[in-house]
Enzyme design. Structure first.
Site, short mmCIF file in Angstrom:
data_model
loop_
_atom_site.label_atom_id
_atom_site.label_comp_id
_atom_site.label_asym_id
_atom_site.label_seq_id
_atom_site.Cartn_x
_atom_site.Cartn_y
_atom_site.Cartn_z
N GLU A 32 0.84 -1.21 0.00
CA GLU A 32 0.00 0.00 0.00
C GLU A 32 0.87 1.26 0.00
OE1 GLU A 32 -4.39 0.11 1.75
OE2 GLU A 32 -2.93 0.58 3.29
N HIS B 43 7.67 -26.52 0.44
CA HIS B 43 6.99 -27.66 -0.17
C HIS B 43 5.80 -27.22 -1.01
CE1 HIS B 43 9.42 -30.49 2.16
NE2 HIS B 43 9.42 -29.50 3.04
N LYS C 261 -13.24 2.78 -1.86
CA LYS C 261 -14.09 3.13 -0.72
C LYS C 261 -15.23 4.03 -1.20
CE LYS C 261 -10.79 3.09 3.20
NZ LYS C 261 -10.12 3.88 4.23
#
Ligand code: PA5
Length: 446
Positions: A280, A301, A415
């Site tokens: 961010e 793995h 937003k």
């Protein structure tokens, strides 16, 4: 003290894809320019640098009340307001809810199933709700706060406000206003402190005290690493070296993915906290580097094959733990089976450390750059160092890139669309834009 080992970034060790000392030397002016922005406090958001010196008595007082009267501590917050507390909880008190009280719940995502489950587990009369929002207006946190307020009113009547602590801006915002009007306990997030740089403010420190971790230790660690990371000299400053190396790997070698791999389950959330901070802060104007959270040995793995042989676009950041604080030895059973017996007499910490070192080496041998942050022990002191180290390194790297590492303009755009869709006043045009986009999408549906 944490330590940065960057040998496996250098040409002498990994060959032509490494960084040369000459390049670092020629980069010193850029480092100095970024350094001057930091020491000159050119941005008000550099206030996070002062957090290690802040007073904590009010935090401790409130935490004591909570420990005395709560079986549950529920945090409502998202982004920087949740990732920091979660990183502290998991690093310093793993499996907390199975072992200790008060139990901790961190509700960030507005997934209705999660909140239903939490509400079915906790007794609200014995719960403290810590609503955390710097702006005081984030939709997710506002929604969960409204729900908890309503539920608490039903459970506690006029005493509902006593079960809340609001951590928010000292002056402005809806949450501050509501908290004041309802006489809630409050803790301030300094005006210049942005969400992702707030872990060492009351955002993380209250949780720390509630779970019985001395927040002064977090701050002491941060203070000590701050001294080391204030040196203008690149070769003496691990945060500047970390930022410079990743920046140069990005600009010179086109490596734009940074894998963060701590070798401890309890640091997985730290890795997620770092990823938010790095992403961010730095992902702007078509620039930045993509962080990628991981944990060792588990991801050896699942991911290592790609890092070893896949596209040459990554730098791997190891976090190596020198002392796990506890250990378990591998017993001398199955003596006749060499496929297992070679492990006998070793310890789990010996094995995990050997795996970490081997992976560093294997990558380096393959010309794949990596660096290691060594931490002596996973405790509050060293966690405080890691937080502060990464915050300084991130702000510094933002200055190298030439962007503002403290804003998040594109998050704001999302937003605003949400506000429009949820009918917030003044966001009608955003609602319209979403509806028009939705119509377009319909044409391309199968
Ligand atoms: O780093 C940031 O600023 C963001 O990630 C915020 O923490 C997040 O959006 C939540 O914002 P607020 O604390 O204002 O509710």
């Amino acid at each position: 003290m944490i330590e940065l080992n960057f040998s496996n970034m250098m040409e002498e060790v990994i060959g032509v894809k490494g960084i040369t000392e000459k390049l670092l030397e020629s980069f010193k002016n850029r480092v100095e320019e970024a350094h001057l922005q930091i020491v000159g406090r050119k941005w008000k958001e550099l206030e996070f640098l002062e957090l290690p010196d802040k007073e904590t008595s009010e935090i401790k007082r409130i935490a004591k009340e909570i420990r005395g009267d709560s079986d549950n501590f529920l945090i409502l917050g998202i982004g920087g307001s949740a990732l920091g507390p979660r990183a502290i909880l998991e690093a310093l008190s793993p499996l907390h809810n199975l072992l200790k009280s008060p139990r901790i719940f961190i509700y960030d995502n507005v997934d209705p199933r999660t909140l239903k489950q939490i509400l079915s587990i906790i007794d609200l009369k014995k719960t403290t709700v810590n609503v955390i929002s710097k702006s005081g207006s984030t939709a997710e946190t506002a929604a969960s706060f409204m729900i908890l307020w309503d539920e608490m009113k039903k459970a506690m009547g006029n005493d509902a406000a006593k079960r809340f602590v609001a951590t928010t801006d000292p002056e402005s915002g809806t949450l501050r206003k509501l908290a004041t009007e309802n006489n809630m306990r409050t803790l301030p997030i300094g005006e210049g402190i942005g969400g992702r740089y707030s872990v060492l403010s009351p955002v993380g420190l209250l949780l720390s005290e509630v779970i019985g971790i001395d927040s002064d230790e977090l701050l002491k660690g941060a203070k000590d690493i701050h001294r080391k990371c204030s040196d203008h000299e690149l070769w003496q400053n691990p945060a500047y070296m970390f930022g410079s190396l990743l920046y140069l790997m990005n600009t010179e070698e086109k490596r734009d993915i940074n894998v963060m791999i701590p070798y401890a389950d309890s640091l997985k959330s730290l890795s997620e906290w770092f990823c938010q901070l790095w992403a961010e802060s730095l992902g702007k104007l078509g620039l930045g580097m993509t962080p990628y959270p991981s944990v060792g040995t588990t991801d050896q793995h699942s991911q290592l094959q790609l890092w070893m042989e896949g596209p040459e676009d990554k730098v791997v950041i190891f976090i190596r733990i020198n002392n796990y604080g506890v250990d378990i030895s591998i017993p001398g059973v199955f003596e006749d089976i060499e496929g297992m017996h070679y492990l006998s007499g070793h310890s789990l910490s010996g094995l995990i450390k050997a795996e970490e070192e081997s992976t560093e080496l294997a990558l380096a041998k393959n010309g794949r750059p990596n660096l290691t942050i060594n931490i002596p022990l996973i405790d509050a002191y060293h966690l405080g160092q890691l937080f502060h180290f990464f915050e300084i390194a991130t702000a510094f790297t933002g200055f190298l890139i030439g962007i503002n590492p403290f804003n998040q303009p594109s998050v704001e755009e999302g937003k605003n669309f949400t506000y429009g869709m949820m009918g917030k006043k003044g966001f009608d045009s955003k609602k319209l834009e979403v509806e028009q986009a939705r119509d377009k999408k319909v044409c391309w549906k199968i």
